[in-house]
Design an enzyme around this catalytic site. Structure first.
Site, PDB file in Angstrom:
ATOM      1  N   TYR A 392       0.625  -1.370  -0.182  1.00  0.00           N
ATOM      2  CA  TYR A 392      -0.107  -0.008   0.085  1.00  0.00           C
ATOM      3  C   TYR A 392       0.764   1.141  -0.095  1.00  0.00           C
ATOM      4  CZ  TYR A 392      -3.102   3.531   1.638  1.00  0.00           C
ATOM      5  OH  TYR A 392      -3.942   4.838   1.861  1.00  0.00           O
ATOM      6  N   LYS A 396       0.963   4.341  -2.739  1.00  0.00           N
ATOM      7  CA  LYS A 396       0.754   5.628  -2.478  1.00  0.00           C
ATOM      8  C   LYS A 396       1.859   6.671  -2.584  1.00  0.00           C
ATOM      9  CE  LYS A 396      -3.636   5.653  -1.596  1.00  0.00           C
ATOM     10  NZ  LYS A 396      -4.761   6.332  -2.363  1.00  0.00           N
ATOM     11  N   THR A 427     -13.808   6.986   8.515  1.00  0.00           N
ATOM     12  CA  THR A 427     -14.652   6.142   7.359  1.00  0.00           C
ATOM     13  C   THR A 427     -14.895   4.965   8.139  1.00  0.00           C
ATOM     14  OG1 THR A 427     -12.771   5.076   6.399  1.00  0.00           O
ATOM     15  CG2 THR A 427     -12.901   7.143   5.611  1.00  0.00           C
TER      16      THR A 427
END
Length: 501
Positions: A392, A396, A427
């Site tokens: 990840y 990014k 979220t």
């Protein structure tokens, strides 16, 4: 505060609501840069009081404390007055005791090692900023987020160079022009707004992309001195009236907040995500409020689909003015081979984004549109906060670095590109995260909390608006100061000797 700027209506949204009208200005009396910064605040109706007046008859602490330190000899500035650390610390302490407000340092110093800068002056500027950052961590934890605006070459702040030296400075900038008064005014308004409540310790590089380290080849385009479109005069530059923004990841979370914020600023929005029902629901909400929107379901895990998406959106809307890329996924690396996870994350977080930028750049150059791009990267691009997040983080980091390069390549066409690096954002994913982990994370964050999607959206919408015309290639963090003010949390409940905030 006034409701107009330059005779035009001032944009009023919850994210742009000021924390208060009173600004205390700490700056060298009667200096060119002092008067310029005062004018920048007054442009948006703030009431400015000077530090000398405040000291003579101390009143309630200000809503915003603005400290100005201009004196970089590389840009032809006059001799810099020393930062008055004692008075600055006392004002910040008073604001911290009250528990609310904002603090902003305006400086022309930075991390760059310029050939014409004296080492002693550079060391003094660096020491002042380090001192400011340490105070920022303390007062941010007490409800007063503190940030920095770093300006580049700005004649309106008193910078003076010979024509030849000015030309050489500007050739090293992505934008090829000086910083302008309207850009500083917009940056100050942004940092004094409610929507930037979880930005702390950040430096807004209002220097035309100096960090890109552009190689000034003889064939490079000439420097420009004319004002940037939208930066001075005219409508409120935070508005997006008449623009069409392509928003990916719009089915929820940050993407849906970006779409709402764009619509509130007058833009039409193209809503892109995999889940059509969620997109249709958001479209109905926006249309009920008078917004213009189009729904384009698409799975951006396929970069080829991304390339086709621009053509479809352009045909349906008649043209796209900005891209807000908020699509993305985060999955952890398991044991064994991580190849499939890495490929999936790179496809969604990086490759599809790059494909959209390429396709938009082609359209923008053909039509002459001055487009802009803002992408949601991640704090994991520049740090490794937890284990098994390498794939990840790589995706990014690639997103942010691509944006940096894209900004330099596209600048000749008047196109800008910037990244936002959020930390933890509230979220649905964080709702199911281990509360113990979230509590440990928040203890490392000076504001003591996660960011809200609306706060990330406020910064993205600033970056695609004319208000940010002097920003390109920047990577700005929204993380409560967790990275900009990184370090160990307080290890003792007792204040350190000499602590002022």
């Amino acid at each position: 505060m006034t409701d107009t700027t330059n005779g035009t209506p001032l944009l009023r949204t919850p994210s742009l609501a000021p924390v208060g009208p009173r600004v205390l200005l700490e700056s060298e009396p009667d200096a060119v840069h002092t008067n310029a910064v005062r004018a920048a605040w007054e442009r948006y109706g703030f009431q400015v009081e000077t530090a000398s007046t405040y000291a003579a008859a101390p009143a309630q602490p200000p809503d915003v404390y603005c400290v100005v330190s201009i004196g970089n000899e590389t840009f032809g500035a006059g001799r810099r007055a020393p930062l008055r650390r004692g008075p600055v610390a006392r004002v910040l302490a008073a604001m911290s005791r009250r528990g609310r407000g904002r603090a902003v340092l305006v400086t022309d110093g930075g991390p760059h090692v310029h050939g014409d800068a004296g080492p002693e002056g550079a060391a003094d500027r660096a020491a002042d900023h380090a001192w400011w950052q340490h105070l920022a961590k303390r007062c941010t934890a007490r409800g007063v987020p503190a940030n920095t605006v770093r300006v580049g070459y700005a004649p309106f702040l008193g910078h003076r160079l010979s024509p030849g030296a000015e030309e050489e400075v500007l050739r090293h900038l992505v934008t090829r022009r000086p910083t302008e008064p309207g850009e500083l005014a917009a940056a100050l308004r942004l940092l004094a707004s409610q929507g930037l409540g979880n930005v702390a310790g950040e430096t807004l590089p209002l220097d035309g992309g100096l960090d890109a380290a552009v190689v000034p080849m003889p064939s490079a385009r000439a420097a420009r001195t004319e004002p940037a479109a939208g930066a001075l005069g005219g409508p409120d530059p935070f508005r997006l009236d008449g623009d069409v923004v392509l928003v990916t990841g719009a089915s929820g979370g940050i993407g849906a907040s970006v779409a709402r914020e764009c619509a509130a600023r007058g833009a039409g929005v193209v809503l892109v995500a995999r889940r059509r029902p969620e997109l249709e629901k958001l479209a109905a909400e926006l249309r009920e409020r008078g917004g213009r929107c189009w729904v384009l379901p698409a799975d951006l895990a396929d970069p080829a689909r991304a390339a086709d998406l621009v053509g479809e959106a352009w045909e349906r809307t008649g043209g796209i003015d900005a891209l807000a890329y908020a699509a993305g996924a985060v999955t952890f690396d398991g044991s064994g081979d991580h190849a499939r996870n890495r490929e999936r994350l790179l496809a969604l977080n990086t490759l599809s984004y790059a494909s959209l930028c390429d396709a938009l750049l082609t359209r923008w150059t053909v039509t002459g549109r001055k487009g802009s791009v803002a992408v949601v990267s991640s704090l994991a691009a520049v740090s490794a906060p937890v284990a098994n997040l390498a794939s990840y983080g790589v995706s990014k980091a690639a997103t942010a670095l691509f944006t940096h390069h894209f900004a330099t390549s596209a600048a000749r066409y008047g196109i800008r590109a910037n990244s936002v690096l959020p930390g933890f954002v509230r979220t649905p994913m964080t709702d199911v995260t281990n509360p113990v982990f979230l509590d440990a994370t928040n203890r490392l964050v000076p504001t003591g909390r996660m960011s809200e999607p609306d706060e990330v959206a406020a910064l993205l919408c600033y970056l695609i608006s004319p208000a940010a015309s002097g920003l390109t290639g920047a990577a700005l963090r929204v993380d409560g100061g967790g990275h900009c003010l990184a370090g160990l949390p307080p290890l003792s409940p007792r204040p350190r000797h000499g602590s002022t905030v």
